[in-house]
Scaffold this motif. Structure first.
Motif, PDB file in Angstrom:
ATOM      1  N   UNK B 293       0.694  -1.332  -0.090  1.00  0.00           N
ATOM      2  CA  UNK B 293      -0.097   0.019   0.185  1.00  0.00           C
ATOM      3  C   UNK B 293       0.950   1.341  -0.119  1.00  0.00           C
ATOM      4  N   UNK B 294       1.865   1.432   0.761  1.00  0.00           N
ATOM      5  CA  UNK B 294       2.809   2.602   1.037  1.00  0.00           C
ATOM      6  C   UNK B 294       3.523   2.657  -0.229  1.00  0.00           C
ATOM      7  N   UNK B 295       3.962   1.227  -0.981  1.00  0.00           N
ATOM      8  CA  UNK B 295       4.755   1.399  -2.142  1.00  0.00           C
ATOM      9  C   UNK B 295       3.973   1.883  -3.218  1.00  0.00           C
ATOM     10  N   UNK B 296       2.791   1.902  -3.317  1.00  0.00           N
ATOM     11  CA  UNK B 296       1.616   2.131  -4.607  1.00  0.00           C
ATOM     12  C   UNK B 296       1.556   3.530  -4.034  1.00  0.00           C
ATOM     13  N   UNK B 297       1.152   4.037  -3.099  1.00  0.00           N
ATOM     14  CA  UNK B 297       0.883   5.418  -2.729  1.00  0.00           C
ATOM     15  C   UNK B 297       2.132   6.224  -3.144  1.00  0.00           C
ATOM     16  N   UNK B 298       3.138   5.589  -2.653  1.00  0.00           N
ATOM     17  CA  UNK B 298       4.584   6.518  -3.046  1.00  0.00           C
ATOM     18  C   UNK B 298       4.683   6.644  -4.675  1.00  0.00           C
ATOM     19  N   UNK B 299       4.564   5.405  -5.258  1.00  0.00           N
ATOM     20  CA  UNK B 299       4.664   5.541  -6.816  1.00  0.00           C
ATOM     21  C   UNK B 299       3.650   6.635  -7.372  1.00  0.00           C
ATOM     22  N   UNK B 300       2.416   6.328  -6.598  1.00  0.00           N
ATOM     23  CA  UNK B 300       1.349   7.421  -7.363  1.00  0.00           C
ATOM     24  C   UNK B 300       1.991   8.807  -7.274  1.00  0.00           C
ATOM     25  N   UNK B 301       2.507   9.065  -5.893  1.00  0.00           N
ATOM     26  CA  UNK B 301       3.041  10.403  -5.808  1.00  0.00           C
ATOM     27  C   UNK B 301       4.267  10.608  -6.731  1.00  0.00           C
ATOM     28  N   UNK B 302       4.944   9.844  -6.900  1.00  0.00           N
ATOM     29  CA  UNK B 302       6.498   9.934  -7.666  1.00  0.00           C
ATOM     30  C   UNK B 302       6.050  10.151  -9.306  1.00  0.00           C
TER      31      UNK B 302
END
Lengths: 404, 637
Positions: B293-302
């Motif tokens: 989840x944190x990984x995907x949210x980070x990628x979303x942001x990046x």
């Protein structure tokens, strides 16, 4: 790649940190874009207008220059100038002076009219006529502008006329090419209610189908809707290009005199007052004045009948249609009207002091003033604008002939 | 005893105190919203700690909530890194939603009608706050999505993830690739500018090559023989309705299949012929909450961050002039992702290369997993397939290059050169004269002959001589005649070419570039000189006339005809020249009629006329064209 992955993405706190930083970065950047939007959009509008003008210039060179001239100054005897202060309504002063002279003449005439009316009032005894005269005097008094009190009108007019002549003298070239210094605004001359952009756009769009009556070739319709070759956005480009000729306050007499050909103006009435115009102007609704005008005008009952039955048209150009209603059902019958007026109407106290002719005239130009019992006040009040003095005299002659 | 006649939070407050009661209320709400995790659970998850209570609250959302029931609760550690997926599938999904959101925003200001659409674009760019920003995002996202989806396919090819049991997943992926390409392509037309109209005209013209029903297919697609109101509406509906529906349906199927079979492991981590994706050993489990989840949210942001940076500083969606079916721009191309078809079209028949080849390619791709049934997914066992994959990439790249207008499209050199000088901004290029600063467009007549001046000689003297020469050999007359045809008022009778003033260095650079371009094409344009003539057309608007004058040579199918010495064959024409004797007096002869009889006057005397003779002379050619440049047009941006 794997190193990077281990360093940054393996640990949850780095991921959270990178994610939050990215989100805040996005917010900051979008905010930064947003606060600069006003300037960017203005720059875009300016740029797209500039490019529209460029495209318009290319279209002008390929489609318009052959008639309107490479420089837009028109070609003598062929088509009018667009690079032209008159089109943009720039007045070098002659228009303003003409208006001032007209104002001075009006004020001068009002001031001579007033004592004449007052003398007439003093001599009049009929209360109805007196009332009308008083109203007229009040109107004249209202129209008199106190700012013009104590002015030597004739001297002022002569001075202005001299100024006008001097300016017009510098416009000789333009006047020879069709310029009228007294009417320097094209849109005013053609009675266009909209703005210049709309005038140019609609002219391009639909063309000027009748202009072949005064130019060798009619202005064609350019829009595809009207069968021409151009899309509306191209017409917009062209209008933007033409509008770019506007020099605002910087127009010079040299620009005016450089124009090769001015537009042909629609026929303009000279403003009333001359003798020939007396017959051709509408009678109006002032009964007292109409009675004066009718004096000495011979009515033709046969033409009056034709007018009454819509077989002929009066000054206004539209058939009157009297016979449609005056059959005794919708409106009082025309047959025997004159006799009824003399025997029944004039007996009414409200019409004291009226002559039969005066009553009929009033009933035509101001039908609501007195409505015969049993009928509705439905007759239009527009006949004063539709009839000339001669038309009215003819109608009266016809009605009179019916009544006897 | 309750405060009110029914239980409320007030009772809790009375019992536990305000602080505790409010905390509990919030905690319960959070647990309901997350479908299973309370504040403490979230805190633990984000700290990277183990869950402190049983059953594991991090699994409950996967069982109870709608959104997370689609996501597995844990993944194999081997597929969560950058390799082997490169996150391409995730990125594709990201762009589906990214494009949907930005697309819906753009729809607010768009009407699919040829009369209005282009005006809508100008409005979006010049009148809608953040309009340009959102349009740039949408356009960039569309192009990125095509690339990402194609890369996703190639990755699946190379890791052989399409093999049993994932054949159908691959098939749905091919449908998604197809839908993505068409979505991007159908969106291309909507701005209704020249770029759109002609790119789509080229693309759609391939439909015409369909055997037997080509005309009907074409009509169905365009709504009329030419792209117009109906065509635009159809492409719009394809773009916002039909293709998105197809895309979302197949996205659902595709993702379902991905989850049901599990993400395929890197080829070397399982035995040949085995598929252990669904059996994840305990020590290899990476839980969705919190890691993925944190990984995907980070990628979303990046990813969004990168997109925003790109559209602010590096990319703006192009908008050319209003679409005009009457004006075909030089160098029209299909969108870059269809360039390979355009390249293939140059190799052969329209049907074979335009329809049969792409359809066959797509068909082979769709059924590939059912053809390549070898059990091994190891790279070393798949030399042929990997070669084929690399070959596919190479061939499409080469074909794409061949699709460019630079490749094997012959336009005459003079047209090409003038186009280089004055072309409208398109494909991020524009004519080199456009960005010259307005104040450097100094009114005057300039010629490339200025650069022919021999070392040490005076430029002005040289140009005076040039003026005299072209006046004498009537090249100037030819130029003036052509200029007059284009609504140009020529006032001077003598040529008046002059050197470019010193305060116009950028204009001089353009003229010099013009000179070099002529030199490079010397074979086709012998003895050429070019001219740049600048006049003031309106306040703030200048007219730039460009001209090339050269000796004509024989051209056959776009190539210069050479004689045996390798020299171009000159074009000759026959002209009648008056004959003069050695004293320069005209030679008079009897006038003949068409039968060869002597014409006589009423007295029976022959009528004398000046003798003429036919002379062969080289044909001098000229080409002029012009553009207008406005002070505020800002081409330099």
């Amino acid at each position: 790649m794997l190193m990077l992955e281990r360093m940054i993405f393996e640990r949850i706190e780095t991921r959270i940190l990178v994610g939050i930083t990215a989100f805040f970065g996005i917010l900051l950047m979008v905010g930064w874009v947003a606060i600069n939007e006003g300037g960017r959009m203005a720059a875009f509008e300016e740029r797209s207008l500039a490019r529209s003008i460029e495209r318009g210039a290319a279209l002008f060179a390929s489609g318009c220059a052959t008639c309107h001239g490479n420089d837009g100054r028109g070609i003598t005897g062929r088509a009018p100038a667009l690079n032209n202060p008159q089109l943009f309504g720039y007045d070098f002063g002659t228009g303003e002076i003409t208006a001032q002279i007209a104002k001075l003449e009006e004020q001068r005439d009002l001031r001579t009219q007033l004592p004449e009316l007052e003398a007439e009032l003093a001599a009049e005894t009929n209360p109805n006529v007196r009332q009308q005269l008083e109203e007229e005097i009040a109107a004249v008094q209202k129209a008199i502008d106190p700012n013009f009190d104590g002015i030597d009108f004739d001297a002022e007019i002569v001075a202005l006329q001299a100024q006008y002549d001097e300016l017009a003298g510098q416009m000789q070239q333009a006047i020879a090419n069709g310029y009228d210094p007294a009417h320097p605004e094209r849109l005013v001359n053609v009675g266009w209610a909209g703005d210049l952009y709309g005038f140019l756009f609609t002219t391009l769009k639909g063309g000027r189908p009748v202009s072949s009556s005064y130019w060798p070739q009619a202005m064609p319709a350019w829009s595809q809707e009207a069968g021409g070759p151009m899309r509306d956005d191209q017409l917009e480009d062209l209008v933007n290009y033409i509008m770019n000729w506007d020099r605002g306050e910087a127009w010079t007499l040299a620009d005016l005199n450089a124009v090769q050909q001015f537009a042909v103006e629609p026929a303009r009435s000279s403003g009333g007052g001359s003798e020939q115009q007396a017959d051709a102007s509408p009678v109006g609704t002032n009964v007292r004045q109409i009675m004066g005008d009718l004096e000495g005008v011979e009515g033709d009952a046969a033409r009056g009948e034709a007018l009454f039955n819509s077989q002929e048209t009066p000054l206004g150009g539209v058939a009157l249609g009297c016979s449609g209603c005056h059959n005794g059902v919708v409106a009082p019958a025309a047959e025997g009207l004159w006799a009824r007026v003399e025997t029944e109407r004039l007996a009414d106290a409200a019409l004291a002091g009226y002559t039969a002719e005066q009553y009929v005239v009033e009933s035509i130009v101001n039908p609501g003033a007195y409505v015969v019992e049993g009928y509705q006040p439905i007759m239009p009040g527009t006949f004063g604008e539709a009839l000339s003095t001669q038309d009215l005299a003819d109608l009266l002659a016809y009605i009179h002939s019916l009544g006897e | 005893m309750s405060v009110l006649p029914f239980p409320t939070i007030l009772d809790d407050i009375k019992e536990k105190g305000l602080r505790r009661a409010l905390y509990d209320a919030v905690d319960t709400t959070v647990e309901r919203v997350t479908a299973g995790m309370n504040i403490q659970d979230i805190r633990e998850a984000l700290r990277g700690e183990k869950a402190s209570r049983r059953p594991n609250p991090r699994l409950t959302p996967h069982a109870d909530s709608f959104w997370l029931h689609m996501r597995p609760s844990y993944f194999n550690k081997e597929v969560t890194g950058i390799y082997p997926t490169f996150r391409l599938g995730w990125l594709s999904t990201y762009f589906v939603f990214f494009e949907t959101i930005t697309g819906i925003l753009l729809m607010l200001w768009y009407t699919p009608s040829p009369e209005i659409a282009y005006g809508n674009m100008l409005n979006i760019l010049g009148n809608v706050p953040l309009g340009q920003f959102v349009r740039d995002l949408h356009r960039l996202g569309a192009e990125a999505m095509v690339l990402i989806v194609a890369l996703h396919m190639m990755r699946t090819w190379f890791t052989a993830s399409y093999k049993k049991p994932r054949q159908f997943t691959w098939f749905t992926g091919v449908v998604l690739l197809f839908a993505t390409g068409l979505l991007s392509f159908s969106g291309y037309l909507l701005p209704w500018d020249q770029l759109a109209l002609w790119a789509v005209t080229i693309g759609a013209s391939m439909a015409e090559a369909t055997p037997a029903i080509g005309k009907e297919v074409n009509l169905l697609l365009r709504g009329a023989p030419e792209l117009g109101a109906n065509g635009l509406l159809r492409f719009y509906l394809l773009h916002v309705l039909a293709l998105p529906v197809l895309l979302f349906v197949f996205l659902g199927v595709h993702y379902y299949k991905v989850i049901i079979h599990g993400h395929s492991l890197p080829p070397q981590s399982e035995k040949i012929g085995e598929d252990t994706a669904k059996r994840v050993p305990l020590d290899k489990r990476v839980y969705f909450i919190p890691d993925l989840l944190t990984n995907e949210l980070m990628w979303l942001g990046v990813t969004t961050f990168i997109m925003v940076v790109l559209v602010i500083w590096f990319y703006h969606a192009p908008l050319e002039n209003h679409a005009d079916p009457q004006v075909t721009p030089l160098g029209t191309t299909a969108p870059w992702y269809f360039l390979w078809i355009q390249g293939a079209l140059k190799l052969g028949d329209k049907f074979l290369m335009g329809i049969a080849f792409p359809t066959a390619l797509l068909g082979i791709l769709a059924v590939m997993p059912y053809l390549d049934t070898a059990p091994s997914r190891r790279y070393k066992d798949r030399r042929i397939m990997i070669t084929l994959g690399l070959l596919l990439i190479s061939v499409t790249t080469i074909l794409s290059y061949m699709g460019l207008p630079e490749f094997a499209v012959s336009t005459s050199a003079e047209i090409e050169i003038l186009h280089e000088l004055d072309k409208e901004p398109a494909h991020n290029k524009m004519g080199i004269i456009r960005p010259v600063p307005y104040e450097q467009l100094v009114v005057g007549w300039y010629t490339t002959a200025q650069f022919d001046v021999p070392e040490g000689e005076d430029v002005d003297a040289y140009l005076a001589e040039f003026n005299a020469t072209i006046a004498e050999n009537s090249q100037y007359e030819q130029l003036v005649d052509d200029l007059r045809q284009t609504a140009f008022t020529v006032t001077n009778t003598e040529p008046m070419f002059e050197a470019i003033p010193e305060d116009a260095p950028e204009l001089e650079a353009v003229l010099e570039e013009f000179y070099h371009m002529l030199k490079e094409e010397e074979l086709e344009l012998p003895n050429a000189w070019g001219a740049i003539i600048i006049t003031e057309n309106q306040d703030g608007l200048k007219r730039i006339d460009l001209a090339i004058s050269w000796d004509g040579v024989e051209i056959e199918q776009g190539d210069v005809v050479l004689d045996e010495n390798g020299e171009p064959v000159p074009l000759m024409e026959t002209v009648l020249v008056p004959v003069v004797d050695e004293n320069g007096e005209p030679v008079m002869v009897e006038m003949l009629d068409e039968n060869g009889d002597v014409v006589t006057n009423e007295n029976g005397e022959p009528i004398m006329v000046q003798a003429t003779e036919e002379v062969q002379q080289r044909v001098r050619r000229i080409r002029v064209q012009h553009i207008f440049l406005h002070r505020n047009a800002a081409y330099f941006q």
